[in-house]
Design a protein around this motif. Structure first.
Motif, PDB file in Angstrom:
ATOM      1  N   VAL A  54     -10.353   3.830  12.114  1.00 24.82           N
ATOM      2  CA  VAL A  54     -11.574   4.387  12.524  1.00 24.82           C
ATOM      3  C   VAL A  54     -12.482   3.643  13.786  1.00 24.82           C
ATOM      4  N   GLN A  55     -13.002   3.885  14.707  1.00 28.07           N
ATOM      5  CA  GLN A  55     -13.087   3.518  16.044  1.00 28.07           C
ATOM      6  C   GLN A  55     -14.183   3.648  16.069  1.00 28.07           C
ATOM      7  N   ARG A  56     -14.978   2.364  16.120  1.00 26.24           N
ATOM      8  CA  ARG A  56     -16.484   2.806  16.096  1.00 26.24           C
ATOM      9  C   ARG A  56     -16.722   2.435  17.862  1.00 26.24           C
ATOM     10  N   CYS A 100      -8.734  -2.689  17.881  1.00 28.19           N
ATOM     11  CA  CYS A 100      -8.601  -3.747  18.531  1.00 28.19           C
ATOM     12  C   CYS A 100      -7.467  -4.684  18.657  1.00 28.19           C
ATOM     13  N   THR A 101      -6.663  -5.899  18.660  1.00 28.07           N
ATOM     14  CA  THR A 101      -5.416  -6.292  18.808  1.00 28.07           C
ATOM     15  C   THR A 101      -4.900  -5.956  16.891  1.00 28.07           C
ATOM     16  N   SER A 102      -5.676  -6.973  16.138  1.00 32.05           N
ATOM     17  CA  SER A 102      -5.570  -6.871  13.982  1.00 32.05           C
ATOM     18  C   SER A 102      -5.215  -5.600  13.947  1.00 32.05           C
ATOM     19  N   ALA A 103      -6.321  -4.710  14.261  1.00 33.80           N
ATOM     20  CA  ALA A 103      -6.632  -2.942  14.149  1.00 33.80           C
ATOM     21  C   ALA A 103      -5.089  -2.408  14.452  1.00 33.80           C
ATOM     22  N   HIS A 104      -4.735  -2.780  15.424  1.00 34.49           N
ATOM     23  CA  HIS A 104      -3.409  -1.787  16.491  1.00 34.49           C
ATOM     24  C   HIS A 104      -1.979  -2.562  15.339  1.00 34.49           C
ATOM     25  N   ASP A 105      -2.395  -3.987  15.306  1.00 34.56           N
ATOM     26  CA  ASP A 105      -0.796  -4.226  14.439  1.00 34.56           C
ATOM     27  C   ASP A 105      -0.787  -3.460  12.996  1.00 34.56           C
ATOM     28  N   ILE A 106      -1.545  -3.733  12.335  1.00 37.53           N
ATOM     29  CA  ILE A 106      -2.070  -3.521  11.198  1.00 37.53           C
ATOM     30  C   ILE A 106      -1.360  -2.000  10.844  1.00 37.53           C
ATOM     31  N   CYS A 107      -1.830  -0.953  11.262  1.00 36.87           N
ATOM     32  CA  CYS A 107      -1.658  -0.316  11.757  1.00 36.87           C
ATOM     33  C   CYS A 107      -0.482   0.260  11.933  1.00 36.87           C
ATOM     34  N   ALA A 108       0.192   0.013  13.280  1.00 34.14           N
ATOM     35  CA  ALA A 108       1.876   0.204  13.215  1.00 34.14           C
ATOM     36  C   ALA A 108       2.665  -0.425  12.068  1.00 34.14           C
ATOM     37  N   ASP A 109       1.983  -1.136  11.621  1.00 31.04           N
ATOM     38  CA  ASP A 109       2.828  -1.480  10.380  1.00 31.04           C
ATOM     39  C   ASP A 109       2.753  -0.928   9.312  1.00 31.04           C
ATOM     40  N   HIS A 110       1.660  -0.172   9.456  1.00 37.63           N
ATOM     41  CA  HIS A 110       1.751   0.809   7.724  1.00 37.63           C
ATOM     42  C   HIS A 110       2.590   2.083   8.475  1.00 37.63           C
ATOM     43  N   VAL A 111       2.538   2.604   9.677  1.00 35.53           N
ATOM     44  CA  VAL A 111       3.428   3.505  10.250  1.00 35.53           C
ATOM     45  C   VAL A 111       4.665   3.286   9.757  1.00 35.53           C
ATOM     46  N   ASP A 112       5.212   1.753   9.829  1.00 36.03           N
ATOM     47  CA  ASP A 112       6.457   1.731  10.732  1.00 36.03           C
ATOM     48  C   ASP A 112       6.645   1.907   9.037  1.00 36.03           C
ATOM     49  N   HIS A 113       6.239   1.659   8.188  1.00 34.04           N
ATOM     50  CA  HIS A 113       6.305   1.775   6.663  1.00 34.04           C
ATOM     51  C   HIS A 113       6.120   3.071   5.538  1.00 34.04           C
ATOM     52  N   GLY A 114       5.663   4.602   6.420  1.00 30.20           N
ATOM     53  CA  GLY A 114       5.418   5.646   6.343  1.00 30.20           C
ATOM     54  C   GLY A 114       4.664   5.562   5.526  1.00 30.20           C
ATOM     55  N   ILE A 115       3.235   5.302   6.026  1.00 26.86           N
ATOM     56  CA  ILE A 115       2.251   5.046   4.564  1.00 26.86           C
ATOM     57  C   ILE A 115       0.759   5.323   5.903  1.00 26.86           C
ATOM     58  N   HIS A 141       1.111  -1.179   0.111  1.00 25.17           N
ATOM     59  CA  HIS A 141      -0.172  -0.028   0.149  1.00 25.17           C
ATOM     60  C   HIS A 141       1.307   1.195  -0.067  1.00 25.17           C
ATOM     61  N   LEU A 142       2.281   1.759  -0.429  1.00 24.88           N
ATOM     62  CA  LEU A 142       2.904   2.622  -0.328  1.00 24.88           C
ATOM     63  C   LEU A 142       2.054   3.139  -1.664  1.00 24.88           C
ATOM     64  N   GLY A 143       2.286   5.087  -0.855  1.00 23.72           N
ATOM     65  CA  GLY A 143       1.573   5.675  -1.535  1.00 23.72           C
ATOM     66  C   GLY A 143       0.042   6.007  -1.467  1.00 23.72           C
ATOM     67  N   LYS A 144      -0.625   4.978  -0.498  1.00 24.13           N
ATOM     68  CA  LYS A 144      -1.898   5.169  -0.850  1.00 24.13           C
ATOM     69  C   LYS A 144      -2.487   5.730   0.725  1.00 24.13           C
ATOM     70  N   LYS A 145      -3.816   5.681   0.271  1.00 20.04           N
ATOM     71  CA  LYS A 145      -4.713   6.389   2.138  1.00 20.04           C
ATOM     72  C   LYS A 145      -4.974   4.899   2.234  1.00 20.04           C
ATOM     73  N   VAL A 146      -4.382   4.916   3.517  1.00 20.22           N
ATOM     74  CA  VAL A 146      -5.650   3.424   4.365  1.00 20.22           C
ATOM     75  C   VAL A 146      -6.411   3.552   5.335  1.00 20.22           C
ATOM     76  N   VAL A 147      -7.064   3.232   5.519  1.00 25.27           N
ATOM     77  CA  VAL A 147      -8.424   3.153   6.895  1.00 25.27           C
ATOM     78  C   VAL A 147      -8.344   2.354   7.185  1.00 25.27           C
ATOM     79  N   VAL A 148      -8.261   1.769   8.368  1.00 27.94           N
ATOM     80  CA  VAL A 148      -8.704   0.589   9.284  1.00 27.94           C
ATOM     81  C   VAL A 148     -10.135   0.462   9.689  1.00 27.94           C
ATOM     82  N   ILE A 149     -10.961  -0.183   9.594  1.00 32.87           N
ATOM     83  CA  ILE A 149     -11.972  -0.070  10.323  1.00 32.87           C
ATOM     84  C   ILE A 149     -12.154  -0.946  11.464  1.00 32.87           C
ATOM     85  N   GLY A 150     -12.140  -0.936  12.745  1.00 31.26           N
ATOM     86  CA  GLY A 150     -12.001  -1.469  14.026  1.00 31.26           C
ATOM     87  C   GLY A 150     -10.754  -0.769  14.769  1.00 31.26           C
TER      88      GLY A 150
END
Length: 600
Positions: free
Chosen positions: A374-376, A354-369, A343-352
């Motif tokens: 979105v917390q419901r 909890c655990t998976s949402a945090h891990d996925i978001c942190a991974d994107h930050v670590d790659h400068g994305i 997803h380099l160079g893209k805008k990414v939204v994670v809906i959720g």
């Protein structure tokens, strides 16, 4: 309520002889149990006592609360099981003081019943008159009489002069005999049950749809690391190497499962799938159709099928959001997520949130994305550093042996544990104050768990709703992970999401970190329609605080249970599978040997 010294109106001399007190109580308890005197047994308990039994006296999982309920259970069951040969484990008797206002004497014991060998734990609390009575009693079936596990001194002592490789291949392919049990799923749930059954002399076939054992872990996103400790997650008969790290990457766990299956010589078919489970023929209860990747088909007639399908059976839960087809970007579920670099160079939204949402978001930050969470709804957050020692503190480098820790852990009824964890959660919130205050400041919605009891009840009831922080929380505080926590999602737009408050969020990729569907879904796909209503809930707590169905037959004690007798559910984390896999195996072995009684 908790048995505090204030509630009991008592004090304790911390130099008292705990072993002498425990022995005196136990002698009276053992005599009353042997003689079947339920009134005398009840008199040794405080009024609001708990008794948890796992198979030993009920052939089921039960927690009884209150002296009168316990007395009735004892009156009904002692004549059937005739407990005898009571022995206290003096080496394990301890004065236990988890808090300044809570003191108990904890002791272990063993006993025999008409069908098996059992163990128990009791906790005594001090009364105002100086006497001690039990606040909790735990009884657990350990082994079946005459059918011990073939391990240790009971292993095979004969030299093996046949061609081992060829023999193993014939055994794995079931060329000379049919399996006694078919297990659907080759993760930790399925493999631990297969290992336990093998130790009891029952040959099981594990059917795994992935190409390799462990792919259920390897195929997760590469940055996934389990947040439970190495001491907590050992599997039966084969603990992790002492050189392993405290927290393990998912791929490492996948490799371990493959090693485990190979080393214990479990019979596994990979790249194979169970496509139907129907009422059986040839005198057996179930007919199981298996198709392998080369289109070979085989139908097994067995009495027992174990569903070991994991959380949600692998069926993603994706909320229905209007106008999704209008969105010009990509949508996927967290189970499909692999690499942030896609997803380099893209805008990414994670809906959720909890655990998976945090891990996925942190991974994107670590790659400068560019990433937005979105917390419901609110989330329970604790740091792994502060939380894991408090929640799984028994399991540590210099802690008790795993089998002892497992029994201590199981001996606390869930409703009592909830009261204890209300205190633990309060302590944790104070220890994590810096992180939690920082999250609140940026608008992250927090809760304290079910009735302010932290994460454990969320795990038992929902299997989610929490995050054990290993770094992502600070990224949210620092606004490296953007947060949208106000306003519900109204619909997709061609360029992203529109919220009910009128705000919008642009996105090229939307990832649903929204958990998994009802666990029954995967079961119902395999069973004929007329049996669907017989399947009870497969997770969550019943009215006694026991997990629905886990490690038992899926019909429970429901009116339609006989229709699905021999269908078993096994799921949970590694520790839960280690402990309860033996309960599954003992029940199946008891059925096969004709000694299983009636569930109480």
């Amino acid at each position: 309520s908790l048995p505090t010294l204030q509630k009991l109106g008592s004090t304790v001399d911390r130099n008292l002889d705990a072993q002498a007190v425990a022995e005196e109580w136990f002698l009276a308890f053992a005599d009353a149990m042997r003689s079947g005197n339920c009134i005398s047994v009840a008199s040794l308990l405080v009024e609001d006592a708990f008794w948890r039994d796992l198979l030993a006296l009920t052939w089921d999982f039960h927690t009884y609360e209150g002296r009168s309920a316990i007395q009735q259970f004892i009156a009904d069951q002692l004549p059937k099981f005739k407990p005898s040969a009571f022995r206290i484990r003096n080496d394990l008797t301890r004065l236990h003081m988890p808090y300044e206002d809570i003191v108990c004497i904890q002791a272990f014991f063993d006993f025999e019943t008409t069908v098996g060998h059992a163990s128990g734990i009791f906790r005594l609390v001090p009364l105002e008159n100086g006497s001690w009575k039990a606040h909790t009693v735990f009884t657990n079936l350990e082994d079946l009489r005459g059918f011990p596990e073939k391990i240790g001194a009971l292993r095979d002592h004969e030299p093996y002069h046949r061609k081992w490789v060829e023999s193993r291949e014939r055994e794995r392919e079931f060329l000379d005999e049919e399996p006694g049990v078919v297990i659907i799923g080759g993760g930790q749930s399925g493999l631990t049950v297969a290992a336990r059954l093998k130790a009891l002399g029952i040959n099981a076939l594990v059917v795994e749809r992935n190409k390799r054992i462990g792919d259920n872990w390897r195929n997760q996103y590469p940055t996934l690391c389990v947040h439970s400790t190495v001491w907590y997650d050992h599997l039966p008969y084969m603990p992790f190497p002492s050189s392993w790290p405290v927290f393990r990457p998912a791929a490492k766990l996948g490799n371990w499962l493959e090693t485990y299956a190979h080393s214990l010589e479990l019979n596994v078919w990979t790249s194979a799938e169970v496509v139907s489970v129907d009422p059986g023929a040839q005198g057996k209860k179930w007919s199981v159709k298996v198709i392998r990747d080369d289109e070979r088909e085989r139908i097994f007639q067995v009495n027992h099928v174990v569903f070991a399908l994991g959380l949600g059976g692998g069926s993603p839960n994706i909320p229905t959001i209007p106008c999704q087809t209008e969105f010009k970007g990509q949508t996927l579920h967290s189970s499909q997520y692999k690499l942030a670099t896609e997803h380099l160079g893209k805008k990414v939204v994670v809906i959720g949130a909890c655990t998976s949402a945090h891990d996925i978001c942190a991974d994107h930050v670590d790659h400068g994305i560019d990433i937005t969470m979105v917390q419901r709804s609110s989330t329970y957050v604790m740091s792994a550093k502060e939380g894991m020692p408090r929640l799984t503190g028994l399991y540590c480098e210099n802690g008790p042996p795993t089998d002892i820790a497992d029994r201590i852990n199981a001996s606390f009824p869930n409703f009592l544990l909830k009261l204890v964890h209300q205190r633990v959660a309060k302590d944790l919130a104070e220890a994590d104050r810096g992180i939690l205050d920082g999250l609140r400041k940026v608008g992250f919605k927090l809760n304290m768990g079910d009735d302010d009891s932290g994460p454990v009840q969320l795990i038992w009831k929902r299997g989610g709703g929490f995050y054990f922080d290993v770094g992502a929380s600070q990224k949210i505080i620092d606004r490296k992970i953007k947060l949208k926590s106000n306003g519900s999602i109204a619909r997709f737009t061609p360029s992203g999401l529109l919220f009910e408050d009128g705000s919008t969020l642009d996105a090229d990729v939307v990832i649903f970190a929204t958990g998994y569907a009802d666990r029954r879904t995967a079961y119902l796909r395999l069973l004929p329609n007329h049996l669907h209503d017989a399947i009870r809930p497969l997770w969550g707590l019943d009215e006694e605080g026991e997990l629905y169905s886990v490690a038992r037959e899926v019909g429970g004690r429901g009116p339609q249970a006989p229709q699905v007798a021999g269908l078993w559910a096994m799921s949970g984390n590694w520790a839960l599978c280690r402990f309860h896999s033996k309960h599954v195996a003992l029940q199946i072995k008891a059925y096969e040997e004709g000694i299983f009684g009636q569930r109480y």
